[in-house]
Write an enzyme that holds these catalytic residues in place. Structure first.
Site, short mmCIF file in Angstrom:
data_model
loop_
_atom_site.label_atom_id
_atom_site.label_comp_id
_atom_site.label_asym_id
_atom_site.label_seq_id
_atom_site.Cartn_x
_atom_site.Cartn_y
_atom_site.Cartn_z
NE ARG A 56 -2.39 -0.85 3.61
CZ ARG A 56 -3.02 -0.22 4.60
NH1 ARG A 56 -4.21 0.30 4.40
NH2 ARG A 56 -2.47 -0.13 5.79
CE LYS A 120 2.70 -6.73 6.70
NZ LYS A 120 2.47 -5.55 5.81
NE ARG A 254 3.45 -0.60 12.89
CZ ARG A 254 2.96 -0.78 11.66
NH1 ARG A 254 1.82 -1.39 11.49
NH2 ARG A 254 3.62 -0.36 10.60
P1 ATP Z 1 1.09 -2.08 8.08
O1 ATP Z 1 -0.39 -2.15 8.12
O2 ATP Z 1 1.78 -3.05 8.96
O3 ATP Z 1 1.62 -0.69 8.14
P2 ATP Z 1 1.02 -2.07 5.37
O4 ATP Z 1 -0.42 -2.39 5.19
O5 ATP Z 1 1.51 -0.70 5.24
O6 ATP Z 1 1.50 -2.63 6.72
P3 ATP Z 1 1.60 -3.41 3.02
O7 ATP Z 1 1.54 -2.21 2.19
O8 ATP Z 1 0.49 -4.38 2.99
O9 ATP Z 1 1.88 -3.00 4.50
O10 ATP Z 1 2.95 -4.20 2.75
C1 ATP Z 1 4.19 -3.53 2.63
C2 ATP Z 1 5.03 -3.71 3.86
O11 ATP Z 1 5.17 -5.07 4.22
C3 ATP Z 1 6.46 -3.24 3.63
O12 ATP Z 1 6.60 -1.90 3.99
C4 ATP Z 1 7.31 -4.17 4.52
O13 ATP Z 1 7.44 -3.65 5.83
C5 ATP Z 1 6.50 -5.41 4.62
N1 ATP Z 1 6.94 -6.50 3.72
C6 ATP Z 1 7.47 -6.41 2.48
N2 ATP Z 1 7.67 -7.63 1.96
C7 ATP Z 1 7.26 -8.52 2.89
C8 ATP Z 1 7.21 -9.94 2.94
N3 ATP Z 1 7.60 -10.70 1.93
N4 ATP Z 1 6.72 -10.50 4.07
C9 ATP Z 1 6.31 -9.75 5.11
N5 ATP Z 1 6.34 -8.42 5.12
C10 ATP Z 1 6.80 -7.80 4.02
#
Ligand code: ATP
Length: 257
Positions: A56, A120, A254
């Protein structure tokens, strides 16, 4: 992976969904979005190696050819983009239920992540585009960690989960199972909306009853007890001011340290 093998194992493919596999691409979501105006029906695009996976708000999703599944599913819905509120959560339910049927119990983190043992495991990114003849194409991107080597975890910069047991399963069969679970859920979502999924989501809610903070641009905007989601997919937060429903914009959740 082979498109024909996935298709042979998938009821959705037998019903007409097109399956494609590419060896390498930047982003399967970007590829399907670029084709959305010309798609005749639903398409699954699987990349054996995705080099510029998106999360995102411009964040990135890392993957490796050996240890990750990366795919996107283009699916057309009637109505406008507002009909799709709650869709990322319904997709989470579908993935979690399929993984459960394969012996892996996972939890859901609002709005769009799968967790295992608190870390995650998979991310979901949905992007939309109006369909030329009306309705909207949703491109549903999924990145799922099968293996998580230390080196990759270091690149991500935080703990991440994997399902090594499923890494041993035949990939084509795993993709077909996830695809069929998704297709069934998307039909259900189109017919009944997120209300068909809210109780199922709450059953797997990772942070039920935990004190959480909601961040917007790094700033805490709300703090409260996470009380699950409502029939519109909004997160219910029990705060000092009472219960508030939170819409999934670009906010991050978080557990309070
Ligand atoms: P959050 O809600 O925790 O802030 P997000 O919804 O912003 O997460 P996403 O956009 O869904 O997160 O995913 C991107 C993030 O996930 C990256 O910024 C990194 O921290 C993490 N990430 C990237 N690749 C992986 C992976 N293969 N497995 C787990 N986490 C990952």
């Amino acid at each position: 992976m082979k498109a024909a093998a996935i298709a042979a194992l998938s009821a959705a493919a037998r019903a007409g969904l097109q399956v494609e596999v590419v060896a390498e691409t930047g982003s399967t979501n970007a590829d399907l979005l670029a084709r959305a105006a010309t798609l005749a029906g639903p398409v699954l695009l699987v990349a054996e190696h995705q080099t510029a996976g998106r999360g995102r708000a411009g964040r990135s999703w890392l993957s490796s050819p050996e240890g990750s599944l990366t795919f996107s599913l283009a699916w057309k819905f009637d109505g406008g983009p507002q009909a799709l509120a709650g869709l990322p959560l319904a997709v989470g339910v579908a993935l979690a239920e399929t993984l459960s049927s394969l012996g892996q119990q996972v939890q859901l983190k609002w709005p769009n992540d799968l967790l295992k043992d608190g870390d995650k495991l998979a991310g979901i990114l949905i992007e939309t585009q109006s369909a030329p003849g009306g309705g909207v194409w949703a491109v549903i991107g999924v990145g799922l960690n099968l293996l998580m080597p230390d080196e990759m975890e270091a690149r991500i910069g935080r703990h991440a989960a994997a399902v090594p047991w499923l890494a041993r399963m035949e990939r084509d069969a795993l993709v077909a199972a996830l695809l069929d679970g998704l297709a069934t859920a998307l039909d259900e979502f189109a017919a009944r909306g997120f209300a068909a999924f809210s109780a199922r989501w709450n059953l797997r809610h990772a942070w039920q009853g935990e004190t959480v903070v909601l961040l917007d641009g790094g700033q805490v905007v709300h703090e409260g007890l996470a009380a699950g989601v409502d029939d519109a997919g909004r997160l219910l937060l029990d705060t000092a001011q009472g219960r508030i429903p939170v819409l999934a914009g670009d906010v991050s959740l978080r557990v309070k340290a």
